[in-house]
Design an enzyme around this catalytic site. Sequence first.
Site, PDB file in Angstrom:
ATOM      1  N   ALA A  78      -4.835   4.625   8.892  1.00 16.74           N
ATOM      2  CA  ALA A  78      -4.714   5.973   8.282  1.00 16.74           C
ATOM      3  C   ALA A  78      -3.559   6.246   9.629  1.00 16.74           C
ATOM      4  O   ALA A  78      -3.060   6.787   9.980  1.00 16.74           O
ATOM      5  CB  ALA A  78      -6.137   6.914   8.146  1.00 16.74           C
ATOM      6  N   HIS A 113      -5.620  -1.721   0.098  1.00 15.02           N
ATOM      7  CA  HIS A 113      -5.506  -0.583  -1.659  1.00 15.02           C
ATOM      8  C   HIS A 113      -4.695   0.030  -2.470  1.00 15.02           C
ATOM      9  O   HIS A 113      -4.824   1.279  -2.406  1.00 15.02           O
ATOM     10  CB  HIS A 113      -6.304   0.762  -0.762  1.00 15.02           C
ATOM     11  CG  HIS A 113      -7.994   0.660   0.143  1.00 15.02           C
ATOM     12  ND1 HIS A 113      -8.248   0.377   1.533  1.00 15.02           N
ATOM     13  CD2 HIS A 113      -8.345  -0.810   0.516  1.00 15.02           C
ATOM     14  CE1 HIS A 113      -9.047   0.826   1.799  1.00 15.02           C
ATOM     15  NE2 HIS A 113      -9.218  -0.663   1.278  1.00 15.02           N
ATOM     16  N   CYS A 148       0.448   6.065 -21.612  1.00 16.03           N
ATOM     17  CA  CYS A 148       1.302   4.410 -22.372  1.00 16.03           C
ATOM     18  C   CYS A 148       2.585   4.673 -23.333  1.00 16.03           C
ATOM     19  O   CYS A 148       1.008   5.096 -24.965  1.00 16.03           O
ATOM     20  CB  CYS A 148       0.206   3.872 -22.401  1.00 16.03           C
ATOM     21  SG  CYS A 148       1.037   2.126 -22.874  1.00 16.03           S
TER      22      CYS A 148
HETATM   23 ZN   LIG Z   1      -0.872   0.592 -22.794  1.00 18.27          ZN
END
Ligand SMILES: [Zn+2]
Length: 257
Positions: free
Chosen positions: A24, A125, A158
Amino acid sequence: MPDEIAEAVDALAEAEQILVFTGAGLSTESGIPDFRGPDGLWTKVDPEDFTIDRYRHNRDLRVRGWRMHLDGELWGARSTVQPNLGHQAIVRLAEVGRLAGVVTQNVDGLHHQSGLDDDMVAELHGNVRGSHCLGCGERWSTETVLEWVEKGEEDPRCPECGGIVKTDTVMFGEMLPEEEVRKAGIFLAISDAVLVLGSTVAVWPASDVVIRAAHQSKPIVIINRGETEADDLAAVKIEAGIGEVLPSLVDRLLTRN
Ligand SMILES: [Zn+2]
């Protein structure tokens, strides 16, 4: 002040391939707040809200998260932050073929933005540039998902399976991305030295890369304001801003060899 930069150049001089480990402290010099600092994100939000379990089960949290991305508050997807002198100095190592790779804990994508190829950066990360479906794994750029949010989908789903959508940043309770861990392992294997920039080397398992390098007797150079968990392992430790020290360190390293 003793010439710590000269000592650091000495420690790195023999290294043909340098692994750069960033945290960071590198990004704060671009104006991105440190999660853990006195003004860090953790003082404003509950770290518990950053667990994958809560993300899956709490719609309000997801709505708030996407809103923050849209407003540019979560650095990256729509923020205007730019790579700084430290990022640029790392690119110079890459240009002369001395960079084994960058292993980073940062999710802001600034290494990518500074011009390093993705295969030279292991984002342990994750990152905010990409997003995926928690159901079927379908992938989009975060920019695409933010366009859905702008059109009114507060909690975008989605289009393929209706699953929950999430950025590619690693939350508490999630595994590190396999491909990034694999790259970090390769960078470590081919490196002769490690340069730690702006990390306290305290967050496991990311910190493991530095610890393993030390066990392999590779010289470690640290530039960080404040103590780090790896200070005892370092050949040289410089307490300074990265932008103040690294450009000159790289200059001297590259003119010496
Ligand atoms: Zn999906």
